[in-house]
Design a protein around this motif. Structure first.
Motif, PDB file in Angstrom:
ATOM      1  N   LYS A 507       0.962  -1.332   0.046  1.00 17.99           N
ATOM      2  CA  LYS A 507       0.087   0.021   0.033  1.00 17.99           C
ATOM      3  C   LYS A 507       1.041   1.192  -0.028  1.00 17.99           C
ATOM      4  N   THR A 508       1.891   1.235   0.678  1.00 16.19           N
ATOM      5  CA  THR A 508       2.817   2.618   0.815  1.00 16.19           C
ATOM      6  C   THR A 508       3.545   2.595  -0.570  1.00 16.19           C
ATOM      7  N   VAL A 509       4.110   1.472  -1.095  1.00 16.80           N
ATOM      8  CA  VAL A 509       4.547   1.778  -2.626  1.00 16.80           C
ATOM      9  C   VAL A 509       3.473   2.329  -3.431  1.00 16.80           C
ATOM     10  N   GLY A 510       2.157   1.811  -3.501  1.00 20.22           N
ATOM     11  CA  GLY A 510       1.156   2.217  -4.430  1.00 20.22           C
ATOM     12  C   GLY A 510       1.021   3.895  -4.086  1.00 20.22           C
ATOM     13  N   ARG A 511       0.908   4.210  -2.936  1.00 22.50           N
ATOM     14  CA  ARG A 511       0.527   5.771  -2.525  1.00 22.50           C
ATOM     15  C   ARG A 511       1.863   6.500  -3.254  1.00 22.50           C
ATOM     16  N   ASP A 520      -4.766   8.672 -14.202  1.00 18.78           N
ATOM     17  CA  ASP A 520      -4.939   7.699 -15.364  1.00 18.78           C
ATOM     18  C   ASP A 520      -3.959   6.498 -15.279  1.00 18.78           C
ATOM     19  N   ASP A 521      -2.541   7.144 -15.892  1.00 21.36           N
ATOM     20  CA  ASP A 521      -1.516   6.252 -15.693  1.00 21.36           C
ATOM     21  C   ASP A 521      -1.485   5.106 -14.543  1.00 21.36           C
ATOM     22  N   TYR A 522      -1.641   5.683 -13.336  1.00 21.85           N
ATOM     23  CA  TYR A 522      -1.837   4.730 -12.259  1.00 21.85           C
ATOM     24  C   TYR A 522      -2.797   3.888 -12.228  1.00 21.85           C
ATOM     25  N   GLU A 523      -3.896   4.164 -12.694  1.00 22.08           N
ATOM     26  CA  GLU A 523      -4.936   3.293 -12.656  1.00 22.08           C
ATOM     27  C   GLU A 523      -5.075   2.164 -13.651  1.00 22.08           C
ATOM     28  N   ARG A 524      -4.277   2.563 -14.836  1.00 22.14           N
ATOM     29  CA  ARG A 524      -4.111   1.808 -15.966  1.00 22.14           C
ATOM     30  C   ARG A 524      -3.042   0.734 -15.678  1.00 22.14           C
ATOM     31  N   ASP A 525      -1.800   1.102 -15.244  1.00 23.10           N
ATOM     32  CA  ASP A 525      -0.217   0.476 -15.040  1.00 23.10           C
ATOM     33  C   ASP A 525      -0.277  -0.207 -13.791  1.00 23.10           C
ATOM     34  N   PHE A 526      -0.873   0.399 -12.658  1.00 26.65           N
ATOM     35  CA  PHE A 526      -0.219  -0.186 -11.458  1.00 26.65           C
ATOM     36  C   PHE A 526      -1.428  -0.641 -10.502  1.00 26.65           C
ATOM     37  N   PRO A 528      -4.204  -2.652 -10.812  1.00 25.86           N
ATOM     38  CA  PRO A 528      -4.635  -3.931 -10.899  1.00 25.86           C
ATOM     39  C   PRO A 528      -3.627  -4.642 -10.121  1.00 25.86           C
ATOM     40  N   SER A 529      -2.240  -4.306 -10.276  1.00 26.37           N
ATOM     41  CA  SER A 529      -1.130  -5.376  -9.501  1.00 26.37           C
ATOM     42  C   SER A 529      -0.896  -4.851  -8.027  1.00 26.37           C
ATOM     43  N   ILE A 530      -1.273  -3.620  -7.872  1.00 25.45           N
ATOM     44  CA  ILE A 530      -1.283  -3.240  -6.258  1.00 25.45           C
ATOM     45  C   ILE A 530      -2.267  -3.989  -5.693  1.00 25.45           C
ATOM     46  N   ASP A 531      -3.501  -3.851  -6.126  1.00 26.17           N
ATOM     47  CA  ASP A 531      -4.795  -4.584  -5.759  1.00 26.17           C
ATOM     48  C   ASP A 531      -4.687  -6.058  -5.423  1.00 26.17           C
TER      49      ASP A 531
END
Length: 727
Positions: A507-511, A520-526, A528-531
């Protein structure tokens, strides 16, 4: 100009010694020749064989050979006249096939002398000498002529083969191997053939005394299985008294039990495509602390030594043993492996001896060229499969018997103890001194009361002893589970913190990533993998917490447990496990006030194992493509004058397949890869301790398996409950 094929001497090495890896196999070929010659006795003599260059003599009192037979039969390699003449004059079915084994035997030394006297040519002896060194030095085998000499003789009919200049020494190990092969040729069985082999080695004499000792009658169980000419199997299991305890037909014996896969694969085959055969297996109890009087002989150490030499299942083809089946290290039926995977009352090569007798009149079994058994074609594979399934059947029926005796034994013993305690207390009250109006001990302690007191005390102590023995049997089963549970709890405790740390770090890495790039880039590229990483870590965390929750100490406290409430509390423990497998759980709880005097751990164990079994069913190859549902239902029912809580678990899976409804409760019985087969055994034992019962159906309301459990409701006047007999 005509030319012919010629054979270099090297071909003899490849057809001879390279085909037979051990000298004893070559010697055994000469013994088989003696058997096919209708001999009653065959004698092996070794001189200086402990070193290379020794001499071997194999002699028999068989029918011998004429000069023509010696030339056209004995010297014709690769063809055997036994293919046309299938039986001897006395009716023996000949065992030789290709004529190559004889060549391997003759090549054991540098020269061979054959002397033979036929009953068809009285007082005539024919001899032949083969000098292998001369043959090996020639350009082609046929360049070396061989002469057959005939002379008058008064000796009795028979054949003598003398091999000199042995190429390999027969040291201690090889001599013992030869002695065992010779003695096991007809086996340590009372009904052996009228064919006797002797050998003048110390190893043979020592093994003769051991192998011929009559330990066979000291068996605990004897299995006799028959495969008839139509490929149908049947079996009988005899106890140590010789009484038939169980019998099985083709549907029972032929059914596959240990394999994985579809239900069809585990049903009995239409037939076995193998020659008719008879399997006999003697199984021994070598436990000196056994409570059962199993032995005719009490010499357990002697039986161990004997089984060390003769143990295993041997294959006898037309009366003679076929190597290597049953040799040391050749567990061709895999009984040791099957015992290690499921040791419940299974034989091993160290605790059993057996034989398969097969005449094979149509020659369905094809010997390998190197004489090491039979080609793995369908007839041999089906013969082996028949034997495996028969042994499996015997293990199953023994396990059923053991479990019938064990299940509820502790409960029955506890009931006897309670009755004895009640009677004992009554007797104590009868002889206890009271007030002045109550008779004193001397007034009432007449002979009848004292005798009754003594009998009551004896019965009480005897009942307690039986209860302890019953509980000790349960202890053997559950000690293994306790070890697994303890180890799991340790690992689970250590895994909780890393799982939580992974969740926080991801979660920290994701933030941090979200702050540095566009939404948009975060939602598209990161995203799904973070979740997915967080979900995976949460699953690990929930799996780690599950055993810790099940092992909480307060859950082992005995109390009045409301079953509906306990059921609702169990399912959330498996939520993430079930969610990942897209399995939904439905409740149909209709037993309000249904209280059972037990522990939360008991109810959790019952329901957890039933849910886990249902969930696993959805992963099978034959699971139907429909919604995955597990339904947990309860209701109150009257049975035998008492109210019971009925727990019912249905699923929409493929149903119970591959095991009978009675077998699913037995320890070690599972269709699950790497499964222990103990889950439903635990359910059964808990239910028995609570004086309830259980039942299973192949198909329930949802199309899959149905399992129901009846548990007696705690009544106000119950003075004894599960607390008195907690494991």
């Amino acid at each position: 100009m005509e030319h012919r094929l010629r054979f270099a001497p090297e071909i003899l090495a490849r057809l001879g010694e390279e085909l037979v890896p051990h000298p004893d196999l070559g010697i055994m070929e000469l013994v088989r020749n003696a058997y096919d010659a209708d001999a009653r006795t065959c004698r092996i003599q070794l001189s200086g064989a402990g070193e290379a260059g020794g001499t071997l003599v194999v002699s028999d009192d068989g029918e011998g050979m004429t000069a023509a037979q010696l030339a056209s039969g004995f010297l014709l390699i690769g063809r055997s006249g036994k293919a046309e003449e299938t039986h001897t004059a006395s009716g023996r079915r000949k065992v030789g096939e290709k004529g190559l084994g004889r060549l391997a035997a003759l090549r054991l030394g540098t020269s061979v002398t054959v002397r033979t006297r036929s009953g068809k040519e009285p007082q005539q002896e024919h001899s032949l000498i083969i000098d292998w060194e001369r043959v090996d030095a020639s350009e082609a085998v046929e360049d070396v002529p061989l002469a057959i000499e005939s002379r008058p003789s008064t000796a009795s009919q028979g054949t003598e083969v003398e091999i000199s200049g042995l190429r390999q020494p027969l040291a201690d190990k090889e001599a013992e191997r030869l002695a065992r092969s010779l003695l096991m040729l007809t086996g340590p069985f009372a009904d052996g053939t009228a064919f006797r082999v002797t050998c003048d080695t110390p190893e043979f004499d020592g093994l003769t005394r051991l192998i011929n000792d009559d330990y066979l009658e000291g068996f605990e169980y004897r299995l006799v299985a028959i495969l008839d000419e139509d490929g149908q199997a049947s079996a009988t299991l005899y106890n140590w008294r010789g009484e038939a305890e169980y019998t099985g037909n083709h549907a029972d014996v032929g059914r596959k039990r240990e394999g994985r896969g579809s239900r069809r694969e585990k049903e009995a085959p239409m037939r076995f495509f193998a020659p008719a055969a008879r399997l006999e297996m003697w199984m021994f109890n070598l436990n000196p602390r056994s409570k059962e009087p199993r032995f005719v002989h009490q010499d357990t150490n002697g039986i161990r030594r004997w089984l060390g030499k003769v143990g295993g299942v041997h294959l006898y083809h037309r009366g003679l043993r076929v190597q290597p089946y049953g040799d040391e290290g050749n567990d061709w039926l895999g009984i040791n492996l099957r015992r290690s995977a499921n040791p419940e009352l299974r034989p091993s090569t160290n605790t059993s001896v057996g034989r398969i007798l097969v005449e094979d009149p149509d020659s369905q079994l094809t010997p390998k060229t190197d004489r090491s058994g039979f080609v793995d074609a369908l007839p041999f594979l089906d013969l082996r499969d028949f034997a495996k399934r028969a042994v499996d059947w015997s293990a199953d029926v023994r396990l059923h018997k053991r479990e019938q005796r064990r299940v509820g034994a502790a409960t029955k013993a506890r009931e006897r103890t309670e009755d004895a305690e009640t009677r004992f207390k009554s007797l104590m009250e009868a002889i206890s001194p009271g007030d002045a109006e109550t008779p004193t001990l001397g007034d009432v302690a007449d002979r009848a009361v004292l005798e009754s007191f003594s009998d009551g005390a004896s019965e009480l102590f005897d009942s307690q002893r039986r209860e302890i023995e019953a509980l000790r049997e349960d202890l053997l089963l559950y000690r293994t589970l306790a070890t697994v549970g303890t180890s799991t709890a340790v690992f689970a405790h250590e895994a909780v913190r890393p799982a939580a740390r992974i969740i926080n770090e991801v979660k920290t890495v994701g933030r941090r990533i979200e702050k540095r790039i566009s939404a948009d880039d975060y939602e598209r590229d990161f995203q799904p993998s973070i979740d997915a990483s967080v979900d995976g870590a949460k699953t690990l965390e929930s799996f780690a917490k599950l055993p810790l929750s099940l092992l909480e100490k307060n859950k082992r406290d005995i109390a009045n447990i409301e079953v509906d409430t306990a059921c609702q509390a169990v399912v959330p423990l498996f939520k993430r496990y079930l969610d990942e497998r897209r399995i939904s759980v439905e409740f149909d709880l209709g037993a309000p006030g249904g209280v059972v005097h037990t522990t939360v751990a008991d109810i959790e164990s019952v329901l957890s194992n039933l849910i886990a079994n249902a969930a696993h069913a959805f992963t099978r190859d034959d699971a139907p493509p429909r919604e995955r549902i597990v339904r947990v239902g309860t209701r109150l029912a009257e049975e035998e004058g008492r109210t019971h809580v009925v727990i019912c678990v249905d699923d929409s899976g493929p149903g119970i397949a591959g095991l009978s409804l009675s077998s699913i409760w037995l320890p070690g019985k599972t269709t699950r890869d790497n499964g222990t087969g103990l889950g439903l055994t635990i359910v059964r034992d808990i239910v028995a301790d609570l004086k309830g019962r259980q039942q299973a159906w192949h198909k329930g309301e949802l199309g899959g398996a149905r399992i129901m459990v009846w548990l007696p409701v705690q009544q106000a006047d119950d003075s004894h409950g599960h607390a008195d007999g907690a494991r």
